[in-house]
Scaffold this active site. Structure first.
Site, PDB file in Angstrom:
ATOM      1  N   TYR A 178       0.815  -1.214   0.000  1.00  0.00           N
ATOM      2  CA  TYR A 178       0.000   0.000   0.000  1.00  0.00           C
ATOM      3  C   TYR A 178       0.851   1.268   0.000  1.00  0.00           C
ATOM      4  O   TYR A 178       0.406   2.308  -0.457  1.00  0.00           O
ATOM      5  CB  TYR A 178      -1.023  -0.048   1.139  1.00  0.00           C
ATOM      6  CG  TYR A 178      -2.155  -0.977   0.765  1.00  0.00           C
ATOM      7  CD1 TYR A 178      -3.193  -0.519  -0.027  1.00  0.00           C
ATOM      8  CD2 TYR A 178      -2.129  -2.318   1.095  1.00  0.00           C
ATOM      9  CE1 TYR A 178      -4.200  -1.368  -0.446  1.00  0.00           C
ATOM     10  CE2 TYR A 178      -3.134  -3.187   0.682  1.00  0.00           C
ATOM     11  CZ  TYR A 178      -4.163  -2.702  -0.089  1.00  0.00           C
ATOM     12  OH  TYR A 178      -5.147  -3.536  -0.529  1.00  0.00           O
TER      13      TYR A 178
ATOM     14  N   HIS B 299      -5.089  -3.431   6.619  1.00  0.00           N
ATOM     15  CA  HIS B 299      -4.341  -4.397   5.808  1.00  0.00           C
ATOM     16  C   HIS B 299      -3.223  -5.085   6.599  1.00  0.00           C
ATOM     17  O   HIS B 299      -2.371  -5.748   6.011  1.00  0.00           O
ATOM     18  CB  HIS B 299      -3.771  -3.710   4.568  1.00  0.00           C
ATOM     19  CG  HIS B 299      -4.840  -3.286   3.617  1.00  0.00           C
ATOM     20  ND1 HIS B 299      -5.643  -4.195   2.972  1.00  0.00           N
ATOM     21  CD2 HIS B 299      -5.264  -2.065   3.206  1.00  0.00           C
ATOM     22  CE1 HIS B 299      -6.514  -3.556   2.203  1.00  0.00           C
ATOM     23  NE2 HIS B 299      -6.321  -2.260   2.337  1.00  0.00           N
TER      24      HIS B 299
END
Lengths: 745, 745
Positions: free
Chosen positions: B268, B425
């Site tokens: 990310y 995440h």
């Protein structure tokens, strides 16, 4: 001045040697290198980068070896052990030092070889056979004669290279204490090896033959060419070549097919390159009148071509039969063989291979390759054309067929094997297929269960699972009947049989086809496989219609397996039970090593199974006309020593007397995780497939493709290319000749 | 003449726009490209091969897109569906056409952008929110605002590039019908996204902010920088930057640590490069006084450095947290970000990365990269130095530590993670390690269970197994207690905690060391891991002493796992039962997905386990001072949809209150199947290891190596670098300071 002295010295020596070997005077070097070749090397090996690298690398290795104390241990260890590896290092150092002496004419290299050979000559006469008795033919320096043959093949070349520097006394000692007794040991004292038609036999006669040539003993050479018998074969050369029961010619006649396929398979074909090609080079240099490279319609060159044919796009050998998967054209023996072959036939594919190898061997042909590559003449890739490698010395005992994509930018390879068993290294894998997508293995052959030279893995020998899993039918992409191995795993039975190629059709731009059968692959069961490759302008990569049939008068359970590599993406079955606890797929034939991961309910609808391999998707779409059950498997059951790779397989089962599986196998779509995560065509592009029996032994397989085309494959049971057929297809009359017709709508 | 006309036309337009936007006149282009940059591109993009390629590739793509009918479908499909992909293609075509217009000043490209934008302006006002309601914030063109943000970020750049060619009427229409309502939709109407501190928030403020800049609306820009609130934050810029609760500055303050680690993890961090770096470039070009690239001690440049640090030797991101494994620096967003960053700081590592990417983005910095690479200035590889990336906006909330080999020819990477959870995440993998041998993953993190954009795999979204396997402790190389997930898989609990780095010692040539702990990783259990890397001149690659400790007042079952990749070669256990039928290793924490393939009898002797990965061997040697049981596992249990890769793991179990595992992890030996099948050092080089508790909180670990050295690792419980210690080692007095000392004999 120094150089002049050397030349004088050499002349003097050469004169002396003539004195010693009055009748059989030999020019040196004359085995692989010749005076002509070394002259060229001296004049310009630096001009060609690959030859420059080859010589430089040798020099680095030999200079480093010469820094160390010479070590010639009493033979003791098995393969991989210290004394084994040391004698291997020694022959390679001697060989390379010999070459360097010829290139640089620096006496230190000659002296190094001389010193080491004398030490071996001192040791040899008192050596018993090797203490490790694990071979049917233990050697002297090594646990098997085979390794002693390796030693002799390289050490005789070293001797040949430095011969001109040796005193008559030294020559006499080395010949008397080393070469002659070694030749005797490897021939007369090991006749089962020497007279064997087998890669061991080829190595043995090459080794002994090189002794014969280097010491100028024609009698020894004669035995190597035609075998050792109390009553030698009589007749002229031509007669003896054709009728030899042993020796080099017998091996050449019997082990290779006319197309250059070596019956043991690619891995051993590679291994056999040295005794065949190197010894042929020696024969050519010593007896050019034999024209050995053109013997039997160039069978040796065909063997090199065959070896190239048996590689994937990365140059790795197809892992048919016992094979270590990563073995490739990078093997030094292949580098050497490609060079020597190129010296006798300037095949652009040899150049392409040498370019991929990025190496050349030191030989006349190696020099030619280095020159051609330096001049930018190498093709960027090996040219591939759909073809058949036949098996059997008459070329009529089965073989392997190859179909390639017609789009060179998207190279695919589909092969089918219907060869002979392949001697002791063969597998029970009749009508098995392999598929490669560019340089990726997608439908695999497991290869051998072996970790060469890894002591913890049964000393690096073939593992038990090689015989019971890797060699058996259950580990191959073919049909298994009643959960058993083909031919009931009976070696003698399998050795007697091979498949027939019934048709091989590459005459059409948009499709190709092949069909082979194997009679009595199981007792009372015949098997036939037809593969049609279809690739029109709308398709980047071909798809395949795979028709596998079994014929029997009795009821059987038929399993068609695809040993794919990749990750399951999708499947169409109504019910597919993943097992809560795993148990093996079967009890024999290789299935006892495969976990049964999942089982479908028996059903009659068409089935589809998709997986992802690297960045491409693949699907198998089955036209189910009969009740079928699918299985998913994973290797690793009954594997207490963790010898097997945990890889998957997919299988479909039907029961009946005759059985017929129609599957469409297709690569499709792609995924680009590293760049922008774009994907396309993740789903099978096959919308429907139907399998319809027409009258007159005709079959119509209809494939509806997402590209909007309908592909109609018409097959006839009659394999005659000229037989006329007629059918009504979608209301229209169609006429054609031969077993295969494809209509694209 | 044509060119002069165009310039006049542009001037006229610019005048007109001044009329329309009296107060906020804007020069165009001024977002990422500027007049200065496009002038340089026009003058010489061809001079630098990588920029030449970039422009040529754009031209090919846009010219091809312009051949097709423009297609602007009514939004309907979810991610991966047709309308989704078409709107993605459209923004990219517009963006690239805009760039091409500026480079070639060819009106057709401007017209293409204008026509498409007008079509969007026609459609936009009547669009409802997207019909697919699977997101907490559905967009207009896409199923989630995030994709709309992507669309805006690129389309505003297209608009910016062709602005000078647009009529006042067109400008007015596009602004009124598209930009202003889109900005309103993505901000006021989606405040939970707009004011979110999260990659979604960063994307959203960047998109809206680019609208603000391109239409010259400072009020919109202000909201993007500081968040949208009824009562906007008051104070000078400096105060507002520091105290922003939302908007770009708040994201910049909170999501990155001072060392440039992005709390969600590498996958990310890559995704966030566009909103952060691209929007920063826009801010810099429009408001250079903000000096945004040097804000917060260069946190944006540190973020680029951090991203590079988080790659393996192939440029693939370390798969910590949710991560698709092959995602790499080849991602277009990283290509763009590296270029823009290089424009502000000429870091040789950016050049090395661009060299590996073999691509540049079209920006001022991209041009500088292309020039530097053309001039041969790029280093051949990214420089790696053992270091720590801290987590938390204050840099005091855990992190990831990296240790590299001191031999650049044999690069190894050992990392340990003790970071924060990483938002939605994150994984429960405290004190887990990864190991890379050159460019090969040897101890792996599974990454995410997801096949992005593969419809058959749950529509390409995260699979169920991501939450229950990939995120849980059982799939990581760390310690699992009582067969459960760390923090009992409680996200809120994990979010509150992170590890502490207790020491990180890279001051010594022959060894490095690190220690981190995690308190209350399970209720009542603290955990600490110490890793010492040892590499003296006799070792090509280092070996590692891995000390994992658990502390509790209660009895627990402790499992230390190594998720290795490769094939089992050897193991030393007296008894090791391979299971006849397989069942799962456990019932939760990820273990329910792992087949228990084999189990050792509990024993107290030292244990050794070896495997082969590609061409190198690896071993783990365990100093067993307490009864220990080993397990071998294989992923794939309870996996009815075949979502998991079938990969292995090795695990050791001990029971007690406190537990302490001492393992030596080592790469050793090699195998060369492709060349001559030579192998060396297939067996572990660790002859013995002992773990001895001394007095005063000291520990002595002694490693006897096959190279003849004895390595003595002395550890103290006291992490103070200056604390003095004394011990008697093999009869000799040893004194040192700090928690680690290594003696090599």
């Amino acid at each position: 001045m120094k150089r002049l002295n050397l030349l004088l010295f050499a002349l003097l020596l050469s004169f002396m040697s003539v004195q010693v070997y009055a009748k059989d005077s030999v020019q040196h070097p004359s085995l692989v290198l010749t005076q002509n070749t070394v002259q060229q090397l001296r004049e310009g090996y630096q001009k060609y980068p690959l030859m420059h690298q080859a010589i430089d690398a040798m020099k680095q290795r030999v200079d480093a070896a010469m820094q160390k104390d010479m070590c010639i241990p009493i033979p003791k260890d098995p393969g991989g052990g210290f004394t084994h590896e040391q004698h291997k290092r020694n022959y390679m150092s001697m060989y390379e030092a010999g070459v360097l002496y010829q290139v640089f004419q620096d006496a230190k290299y000659a002296k190094y070889v001389e010193t080491m050979l004398l030490k071996y000559a001192d040791m040899f006469p008192s050596l018993p056979t090797h203490p490790v008795k694990k071979s049917y033919a233990p050697g002297k320096l090594f646990w098997q004669c085979l390794n002693d043959d390796n030693w002799v093949v390289y050490s005789t070349q070293a001797y040949d290279c430095v011969y001109e520097t040796l005193s008559a006394k030294t020559i006499k000692k080395i010949e008397k204490n080393l070469w002659r007794p070694y030749a005797k040991f490897l021939s007369v004292q090991n006749l089962p090896v020497f007279n064997r038609v087998h890669n061991h036999g080829a190595w043995d006669v090459a080794a002994v033959g090189m002794i014969g040539y280097v010491i100028g003993d024609h009698k020894i050479v004669d035995q190597c060419l035609y075998g050792y018998f109390k009553k030698p074969l009589k007749g002229d050369d031509n007669y003896r070549e054709q009728h030899a029961r042993a020796g080099f010619y017998a091996n050449l006649n019997q082990l290779f097919s006319p197309t250059g396929y070596y019956t043991e398979g690619p891995y051993y074909q590679r291994y056999s390159m040295t005794p065949f090609i190197t010894f042929a080079e020696v024969i050519q240099n010593n007896e050019p009148k034999r024209d050995i490279f053109h013997y039997r319609n160039n069978v040796l060159l065909n063997a090199v071509d065959g070896l190239i044919q048996l590689t994937d796009a990365k140059g790795q050998f197809l892992p048919y039969n016992d094979a270590i998967k990563e073995m490739s054209i990078q093997a030094p023996v292949v580098v050497d063989a490609i060079g020597m072959a190129y010296g006798h036939y300037q095949n652009p594919n040899y150049l392409a291979v040498a370019h991929l190898q990025n190496k050349v061997g030191v030989s006349a042909g190696g020099l030619m390759l280095a020159k051609a590559i330096a001049e930018g003449k190498a093709p960027s890739m090996v040219a591939r054309k759909s073809t058949v490698l036949t098996d059997g010395n008459n070329g009529k005992e089965g073989g392997i067929a190859f179909m390639y994509s017609n789009n060179p930018k998207n190279q695919t390879t589909m092969t089918m094997k219907f060869s002979k068993h392949g001697l002791a290294h063969g597998h029970f894998d009749k009508l098995s297929i392999l598929f490669y997508d560019n340089d990726r293995e997608v439908l695999q052959d497991y290869g051998a269960a072996r970790y060469v030279n890894v002591e913890a893995k049964d000393g690096g020998r073939y593992l038990a699972e090689n015989k019971t899993f890797a060699r058996q039918t259950g580990s191959h992409s073919t049909m298994t009947v009643d959960g058993k191995c083909q031919f009931d795993a009976n070696f003698d039975e399998s050795m007697k049989r091979w498949g027939d190629l019934l048709f091989f059709d590459t005459d059409h731009k948009e499709y190709q086809g092949m069909r082979a059968d194997q009679k009595q692959v199981y007792k009372g069961v015949d098997m036939q496989r037809t593969i049609v490759q279809i690739q029109d302008a709308s398709l980047n990569k071909p798809f395949f219609v795979d028709v596998m049939e079994g014929f029997s008068k009795e009821e059987h359970s038929y399993d068609l397996a695809y040993h794919y590599l990749g990750q399951v993406m999708d499947y169409s079955f109504d019910t597919f039970n993943s097992e809560k606890t795993l148990s093996p797929l079967g009890t024999e034939g290789g299935f006892q090593y495969i976990w049964k991961v999942a089982t479908a309910e028996t059903h009659t609808k068409n089935a589809q199974f998709s997986w992802l391999n690297d960045k491409t998707f693949y699907s198998i779409t089955t036209a189910n006309t009969a009740p079928t059950q699918e299985f998913m498997g994973l290797y690793g059951a009954n594997d207490p020593h963790f010898n097997l790779r945990n890889q998957p397989m997919y299988m479909m089962r039907r029961k009946g007397k005759d059985v017929r599986f129609v599957n469409i196998f297709e690569p499709h779509g792609s995924i680009h995780p590293a760049t922008d995560e774009l994907v396309n065509n993740t789903k099978s592009q096959i919308k429907n497939v139907t399998d319809k029996q027409l009258s007159n032994g005709l079959t119509q397989i209809t494939v509806d493709h997402a590209n909007g085309h309908q592909y109609i494959v018409l097959l006839s049971n009659n394999n005659d290319k000229t037989a006329a057929h007629q059918a009504t297809v979608n209301g229209q009359d169609v006429k054609w000749e031969g077993p295969l017709n494809v209509i694209i709508k």
